[in-house]
Scaffold this motif. Structure first.
Motif, short mmCIF file in Angstrom:
data_model
loop_
_atom_site.label_atom_id
_atom_site.label_comp_id
_atom_site.label_asym_id
_atom_site.label_seq_id
_atom_site.Cartn_x
_atom_site.Cartn_y
_atom_site.Cartn_z
N GLY A 132 0.79 -1.23 0.00
CA GLY A 132 0.00 0.00 0.00
C GLY A 132 0.82 1.27 0.00
O GLY A 132 0.29 2.37 -0.15
N THR A 133 2.13 1.15 0.15
CA THR A 133 3.01 2.33 0.15
C THR A 133 3.13 2.87 -1.28
O THR A 133 3.24 2.10 -2.24
CB THR A 133 4.42 1.96 0.68
OG1 THR A 133 4.29 1.34 1.95
CG2 THR A 133 5.31 3.17 0.75
N TYR A 134 3.08 4.18 -1.39
CA TYR A 134 3.29 4.80 -2.70
C TYR A 134 4.78 5.02 -2.91
O TYR A 134 5.48 5.54 -2.03
CB TYR A 134 2.57 6.15 -2.82
CG TYR A 134 1.07 5.99 -2.96
CD1 TYR A 134 0.53 5.62 -4.18
CD2 TYR A 134 0.23 6.21 -1.88
CE1 TYR A 134 -0.85 5.45 -4.31
CE2 TYR A 134 -1.13 6.06 -2.01
CZ TYR A 134 -1.67 5.68 -3.22
OH TYR A 134 -3.02 5.53 -3.36
N VAL A 135 5.28 4.57 -4.07
CA VAL A 135 6.68 4.78 -4.43
C VAL A 135 6.73 5.46 -5.80
O VAL A 135 5.77 5.39 -6.57
CB VAL A 135 7.47 3.45 -4.45
CG1 VAL A 135 7.62 2.88 -3.06
CG2 VAL A 135 6.83 2.43 -5.38
N GLU A 136 7.83 6.11 -6.06
CA GLU A 136 8.01 6.79 -7.35
C GLU A 136 9.07 6.07 -8.15
O GLU A 136 10.14 5.73 -7.63
CB GLU A 136 8.43 8.24 -7.12
CG GLU A 136 8.57 9.02 -8.40
CD GLU A 136 8.91 10.48 -8.16
OE1 GLU A 136 9.48 11.09 -9.07
OE2 GLU A 136 8.63 10.99 -7.07
N VAL A 137 8.78 5.83 -9.42
CA VAL A 137 9.73 5.16 -10.30
C VAL A 137 10.83 6.16 -10.66
O VAL A 137 10.56 7.24 -11.18
CB VAL A 137 9.03 4.63 -11.58
CG1 VAL A 137 10.04 3.96 -12.49
CG2 VAL A 137 7.90 3.68 -11.22
#
Length: 151
Positions: A132-137
């Motif tokens: 559920g964690t948002y990560v950025e590519v």
């Protein structure tokens, strides 16, 4: 009238050669025979203007035309054709995702996990985090997305 017919017959062989070379280009593509075929077609036009040109003169002129047309292709047409890439990331799906925020669907443990991107799941590498964690590519290596925690 017979003069016009004579001129057409003199240039007929060159036009036939041009058609054969261009047809061969269709069978074995590589742009090389196309340009030689163009030189043969130009020779057909030259023979309309100068019907009395001897065979040796025709051969020398054809060789010069073929070299000239090929040089023009290599110097001007080929570089222009290579610059036409108006969508450089078209077949690089991973690279198109750089900067995009995605959701972790398999926890990142020891730097590896999975994230949902659109309707597919991609392998990711980055800092350990929970589902559920948002990560950025931030990058791509093969089919693995490099990610950082989204701020």
């Amino acid at each position: 009238m017979s003069d016009v017919i004579s001129r057409l017959l003199d240039s007929y062989g060159w036009w036939l050669l041009a058609l054969l070379l261009i047809a061969a280009e269709l069978v074995a593509p590589g742009y090389f025979l196309l340009w030689i075929g163009l030189a043969a077609a130009i020779m057909g036009l030259v023979m309309l203007v100068f019907p009395g040109l001897v065979f040796v003169g025709q051969a020398v002129l054809f060789a010069l035309l073929a070299i000239t047309v090929c040089v023009i292709y290599w110097k001007f047409i080929r570089p222009a054709a290579e610059l036409r890439d108006d969508q450089p990331l078209l077949n690089r799906k991973g690279e198109r995702m750089i900067g995009r925020r995605v959701t972790v669907v398999e926890p990142v443990v020891n730097g590896r996990g999975k994230a949902k991107v659109g309707d597919s799941v991609w392998l990711i590498e980055g800092p350990d985090c929970a589902i559920g964690t948002y990560v950025e590519v931030v990058g791509v290596e093969g089919t693995t997305l490099k990610v950082a925690l989204a701020g």
